[in-house]
Scaffold this motif. Structure first.
Motif, PDB file in Angstrom:
ATOM      1  N   LEU A 194     -75.544  42.678 106.301  1.00  0.00           N
ATOM      2  CA  LEU A 194     -74.430  41.752 106.495  1.00  0.00           C
ATOM      3  C   LEU A 194     -73.106  42.354 106.035  1.00  0.00           C
ATOM      4  O   LEU A 194     -72.058  42.141 106.664  1.00  0.00           O
ATOM      5  N   TYR A 195     -73.135  43.128 104.959  1.00  0.00           N
ATOM      6  CA  TYR A 195     -71.902  43.667 104.382  1.00  0.00           C
ATOM      7  C   TYR A 195     -72.020  45.170 104.155  1.00  0.00           C
ATOM      8  O   TYR A 195     -73.111  45.697 103.916  1.00  0.00           O
ATOM      9  N   GLU A 196     -70.859  45.838 104.226  1.00  0.00           N
ATOM     10  CA  GLU A 196     -70.715  47.225 103.815  1.00  0.00           C
ATOM     11  C   GLU A 196     -69.542  47.326 102.851  1.00  0.00           C
ATOM     12  O   GLU A 196     -68.446  46.852 103.155  1.00  0.00           O
ATOM     13  N   ALA A 197     -69.773  47.941 101.710  1.00  0.00           N
ATOM     14  CA  ALA A 197     -68.713  48.180 100.736  1.00  0.00           C
ATOM     15  C   ALA A 197     -68.429  49.670 100.685  1.00  0.00           C
ATOM     16  O   ALA A 197     -69.355  50.487 100.602  1.00  0.00           O
ATOM     17  N   PHE A 198     -67.152  50.020 100.745  1.00  0.00           N
ATOM     18  CA  PHE A 198     -66.735  51.422 100.731  1.00  0.00           C
ATOM     19  C   PHE A 198     -65.854  51.686  99.525  1.00  0.00           C
ATOM     20  O   PHE A 198     -64.972  50.887  99.192  1.00  0.00           O
ATOM     21  N   MET A 199     -66.080  52.839  98.883  1.00  0.00           N
ATOM     22  CA  MET A 199     -65.231  53.280  97.791  1.00  0.00           C
ATOM     23  C   MET A 199     -65.065  54.795  97.902  1.00  0.00           C
ATOM     24  O   MET A 199     -66.066  55.510  98.014  1.00  0.00           O
ATOM     25  N   GLY A 200     -63.806  55.235  97.873  1.00  0.00           N
ATOM     26  CA  GLY A 200     -63.580  56.668  97.999  1.00  0.00           C
ATOM     27  C   GLY A 200     -62.132  57.036  97.772  1.00  0.00           C
ATOM     28  O   GLY A 200     -61.350  56.297  97.165  1.00  0.00           O
ATOM     29  N   GLY A 201     -61.792  58.182  98.274  1.00  0.00           N
ATOM     30  CA  GLY A 201     -60.434  58.708  98.130  1.00  0.00           C
ATOM     31  C   GLY A 201     -59.918  59.207  99.461  1.00  0.00           C
ATOM     32  O   GLY A 201     -60.589  59.103 100.490  1.00  0.00           O
ATOM     33  N   GLY A 202     -58.710  59.775  99.428  1.00  0.00           N
ATOM     34  CA  GLY A 202     -58.134  60.245 100.675  1.00  0.00           C
ATOM     35  C   GLY A 202     -56.915  61.122 100.476  1.00  0.00           C
ATOM     36  O   GLY A 202     -56.519  61.461  99.350  1.00  0.00           O
ATOM     37  N   TYR A 203     -56.315  61.446 101.600  1.00  0.00           N
ATOM     38  CA  TYR A 203     -55.209  62.396 101.673  1.00  0.00           C
ATOM     39  C   TYR A 203     -54.313  61.955 102.816  1.00  0.00           C
ATOM     40  O   TYR A 203     -54.805  61.568 103.880  1.00  0.00           O
ATOM     41  N   LEU A 204     -52.999  61.994 102.629  1.00  0.00           N
ATOM     42  CA  LEU A 204     -52.062  61.545 103.654  1.00  0.00           C
ATOM     43  C   LEU A 204     -50.817  62.413 103.629  1.00  0.00           C
ATOM     44  O   LEU A 204     -50.266  62.714 102.566  1.00  0.00           O
ATOM     45  N   ARG A 205     -50.388  62.796 104.828  1.00  0.00           N
ATOM     46  CA  ARG A 205     -49.110  63.491 104.988  1.00  0.00           C
ATOM     47  C   ARG A 205     -48.127  62.522 105.626  1.00  0.00           C
ATOM     48  O   ARG A 205     -48.340  62.036 106.737  1.00  0.00           O
ATOM     49  N   THR A 206     -47.017  62.239 104.919  1.00  0.00           N
ATOM     50  CA  THR A 206     -46.035  61.283 105.419  1.00  0.00           C
ATOM     51  C   THR A 206     -44.647  61.662 104.931  1.00  0.00           C
ATOM     52  O   THR A 206     -44.482  62.635 104.187  1.00  0.00           O
TER      53      THR A 206
END
Length: 247
Positions: free
Chosen positions: A77-89
């Motif tokens: 029924l549910y998915e939980a996500f936890m993590g990191g990332g990277y962005l160029r802006t």
């Protein structure tokens, strides 16, 4: 003498009849007895059909196990996500792009195996280069916080992995003045502190460790509207997905 001639005559008449009866018996026995070729062909034909039947049953069981594995993995029924990332802006009009690193947390409520609705929260942190100016501030730290929601769709489901896309929209809150030593962000070429719109579109892949746990890698486009301008950001996110609850 007369009797002997009669017996000889009867024997002569009966010999052709005996030959005819022997020929009929041989024909009947040859037709009723299978040949060696028939005896070798019949077992071979029966064995081939048996092998095909066994292969069909093995294939059917394999497909059943595969379908069951997909249901066990993607009918949560549910998915939980936890993590990191990277962005160029871009941190300001006329300034060069910077790299921002992020944390990302999301939860998705699924309606079936493929379609879900995602609520996502994330924070970005980076250091903008504003160049030499009349102040001592050349590399102020800035941050951005996004709250987004929208649909998620998994278009390819396999027991060991899945592929999907998502489209999210919401708000972005920019903090550009936290490290400017009292100078306004605009005087340094940065955007001003504000809350504006944010959109996110991307594709993701998940590698399943178990039916409840997987690793995710996603590519993202992030668009924001600070300073009444469009910032086109590109990056990726990564982390763990935990599935729970049954539909």
């Amino acid at each position: 003498m007369f009797s002997f001639r009669r017996v000889a005559f009867l024997l002569a008449m009966s010999l052709p009849a005996l030959h005819v009866l022997q020929a009929q018996d041989s024909t009947t026995s040859s037709s009723s007895t299978p040949t060696a070729q028939d005896q070798t062909q019949r077992p071979a034909s029966g064995l081939s059909q048996g092998e095909l039947s066994v292969q069909a049953r093995i294939k059917a069981r394999r497909e059943q196990r595969r379908a069951q594995a997909i249901r066990d993995t993607y009918l949560h029924l549910y998915e939980a996500f936890m993590g990191g990332g990277y962005l160029r802006t871009t941190p300001g009009p006329g300034l060069q792009k910077l790299t921002m690193y992020s944390w990302d947390a999301a939860i998705t409520r699924f309606y079936g195996e493929k379609l879900g609705v995602t609520l996502d929260g994330r924070g970005y942190y980076g250091t903008a280069y504003v160049g030499l100016n009349g102040t001592s501030v050349t590399r102020p730290a800035i941050s951005q916080y996004d709250v987004l929601a929208g649909p998620t769709y998994r278009f390819r489901l396999r027991p060991k992995y899945s592929l999907g896309v998502r489209g999210l929209g919401g708000v972005a809150m920019g903090n550009f003045s936290g490290d400017t030593s009292g100078f306004s962000p605009q005087s340094l070429g940065l955007y001003g502190d504000s809350t504006t719109y944010a959109v996110d579109g991307g594709a993701f892949g998940e590698a399943n460790i178990s039916p409840n746990l997987s690793l995710r890698l996603a590519g993202d486009y992030v668009g924001t509207g600070f300073g009444s301008q469009l910032q086109n950001g590109f990056g990726f996110s990564y982390g763990f997905v935990y599935r729970f609850g049954k539909q």
